[in-house]
Design a protein around this motif. Structure first.
Motif, mmCIF file in Angstrom:
data_model
loop_
_atom_site.group_PDB
_atom_site.id
_atom_site.type_symbol
_atom_site.label_atom_id
_atom_site.label_comp_id
_atom_site.label_asym_id
_atom_site.label_seq_id
_atom_site.Cartn_x
_atom_site.Cartn_y
_atom_site.Cartn_z
ATOM 1 N N HIS A 90 21.043 62.830 95.090
ATOM 2 C CA HIS A 90 22.103 62.426 94.163
ATOM 3 C C HIS A 90 22.044 60.907 94.031
ATOM 4 N N ILE A 91 21.700 60.415 92.849
ATOM 5 C CA ILE A 91 21.696 58.972 92.612
ATOM 6 C C ILE A 91 23.113 58.598 92.217
ATOM 7 N N ASP A 92 23.877 58.132 93.196
ATOM 8 C CA ASP A 92 25.292 57.862 92.966
ATOM 9 C C ASP A 92 25.530 56.529 92.274
ATOM 10 N N ALA A 106 12.984 64.801 97.280
ATOM 11 C CA ALA A 106 13.935 65.874 97.004
ATOM 12 C C ALA A 106 13.328 66.972 96.139
ATOM 13 N N ASP A 107 13.820 68.182 96.343
ATOM 14 C CA ASP A 107 13.441 69.310 95.494
ATOM 15 C C ASP A 107 14.123 69.220 94.137
ATOM 16 N N GLU A 108 15.311 68.636 94.122
ATOM 17 C CA GLU A 108 16.059 68.424 92.892
ATOM 18 C C GLU A 108 16.656 67.020 92.932
ATOM 19 N N ILE A 109 16.717 66.379 91.775
ATOM 20 C CA ILE A 109 17.296 65.036 91.692
ATOM 21 C C ILE A 109 18.293 65.004 90.547
ATOM 22 N N GLU A 110 19.521 64.606 90.861
ATOM 23 C CA GLU A 110 20.508 64.416 89.810
ATOM 24 C C GLU A 110 21.043 62.990 89.887
ATOM 25 N N ILE A 111 21.470 62.485 88.744
ATOM 26 C CA ILE A 111 21.902 61.098 88.656
ATOM 27 C C ILE A 111 23.255 61.010 87.967
ATOM 28 N N SER A 112 24.101 60.149 88.481
ATOM 29 C CA SER A 112 25.440 59.989 87.925
ATOM 30 C C SER A 112 25.413 59.151 86.653
ATOM 31 N N GLU A 113 26.355 59.409 85.771
ATOM 32 C CA GLU A 113 26.534 58.580 84.589
ATOM 33 C C GLU A 113 26.792 57.144 85.033
ATOM 34 N N GLY A 114 26.076 56.199 84.448
ATOM 35 C CA GLY A 114 26.240 54.801 84.817
ATOM 36 C C GLY A 114 25.327 54.332 85.933
ATOM 37 N N ALA A 168 6.385 46.110 84.348
ATOM 38 C CA ALA A 168 7.487 45.530 83.576
ATOM 39 C C ALA A 168 8.801 45.502 84.345
ATOM 40 N N GLU A 169 8.802 46.049 85.581
ATOM 41 C CA GLU A 169 10.059 46.228 86.340
ATOM 42 C C GLU A 169 11.087 46.922 85.450
ATOM 43 N N THR A 170 10.922 48.211 85.284
ATOM 44 C CA THR A 170 11.711 48.983 84.325
ATOM 45 C C THR A 170 12.941 49.599 84.981
ATOM 46 N N TRP A 171 14.083 49.386 84.335
ATOM 47 C CA TRP A 171 15.364 49.948 84.782
ATOM 48 C C TRP A 171 15.722 51.088 83.834
ATOM 49 N N PHE A 172 15.868 52.284 84.389
ATOM 50 C CA PHE A 172 16.183 53.470 83.598
ATOM 51 C C PHE A 172 17.662 53.808 83.746
ATOM 52 N N THR A 173 18.341 53.984 82.615
ATOM 53 C CA THR A 173 19.701 54.512 82.657
ATOM 54 C C THR A 173 19.650 55.975 83.081
ATOM 55 N N ALA A 174 20.800 56.575 83.291
ATOM 56 C CA ALA A 174 20.837 57.979 83.687
ATOM 57 C C ALA A 174 20.141 58.862 82.655
ATOM 58 N N ASP A 175 20.455 58.648 81.379
ATOM 59 C CA ASP A 175 19.834 59.453 80.330
ATOM 60 C C ASP A 175 18.324 59.233 80.279
ATOM 61 N N GLU A 176 17.897 57.983 80.433
ATOM 62 C CA GLU A 176 16.468 57.688 80.396
ATOM 63 C C GLU A 176 15.738 58.270 81.600
#
Length: 260
Positions: A90-92, A106-114, A168-176
């Motif tokens: 869980h990416i909190d 992890a077998d599954e990865i979920e990420i919080s909005e924001g 490029a040191e890329t920062w991904f939002t939750a949607d990305e």
């Protein structure tokens, strides 16, 4: 290594590591809420020892970390992969640098909005002759290639595309992060059933863990060149407030000492 030392030193004591396994439950939670590193952050040896003691069949790996030592993260990742439990990450708040690598266990990865996921080229520290520096650069290339391979296996993207993101040191939002394959879903979304023809019954949302440390994203990210301005501003505002509180406390203490 100057940058990684800056990152670890700047975020010393700004996080926590905790394992929560309630008696009678078949699930356990690991909180990686801080920098990863044996000297300044979450110690890999402690992590692996605590992990080995977990007998639950499901482990929730909750991450809010600015990153740290990639070799410590590799040891932690390996231990998670070798554990018999199913691991759900869980990416909190933030999974940056080494933390974005750790989550791949992890077998599954979920990420919080924001929340954010960030990947970049590995760093190191080198001193010595030109030959020493070239040798260090060669090792860095090999470490980077290994990490690229891990991201490629997770996302299904081509190695060139992943390497370009890292450079490029890329920062991904939750949607990305979901769209590019780093995460399976956003928090609150239902995981797809194993059998597409079999729908899972609706579930009540889980109660929040009242003992969980807050995922505040208040890390010092000045070591990174592309950290989102909102994250930097949030941290700066927080630390300015802490400094102001300290100044007020010191002023009161000075007043008490004069009056004594």
């Amino acid at each position: 290594m100057k940058k990684i030392l800056q990152l670890l030193e700047a975020n010393r004591d700004r996080g926590s590591f905790r394992v929560k396994a309630e008696e009678g439950s078949d699930e356990a939670t690991i909180y990686v809420y801080g920098a990863i590193g044996d000297y300044y952050g979450i110690d890999a040896q402690t992590f692996v020892r605590e992990l080995a003691a977990i007998e639950a069949s499901t482990i929730h790996l909750r991450i809010n970390s600015p990153g740290g030592d990639v070799f410590a993260a590799r040891a932690m990742k390996t231990a998670l992969e070798q554990h018999a439990a199913k691991v759900i990450a869980h990416i909190d708040g933030l999974a940056a640098s080494a933390a974005s690598f750790l989550m791949l266990a992890a077998d599954e990865i979920e990420i919080s909005e924001g929340a954010f996921v960030m990947i970049h080229l590995p760093w190191t520290f080198a001193v010595g002759s030109a030959d020493d520096l070239r040798a260090s650069a060669a090792v860095l290339d090999k470490v980077g290639e290994a990490i690229v391979g891990d991201y490629v296996r997770r996302t299904g993207k081509g190695a060139d595309e992943v390497l370009a993101w890292m450079k490029a040191e890329t920062w991904f939002t939750a949607d990305e992060a979901v769209a590019e394959g780093f995460c399976d879903r956003k928090a609150g979304e239902t995981a797809a059933p194993a059998d597409p023809e079999q729908e899972e019954p609706p579930q009540e949302p889980a109660e929040p863990d009242q003992e969980a440390p807050p995922a505040s994203n208040l890390f010092d990210l000045s070591a990174y060149r592309n950290a989102p301005r909102a994250l930097k501003q949030r941290a700066r505002t927080h630390f300015d407030a802490l400094a102001a509180d300290r100044q007020r406390a010191e002023a009161r203490l000075a007043l008490i000492e004069r009056a004594a």
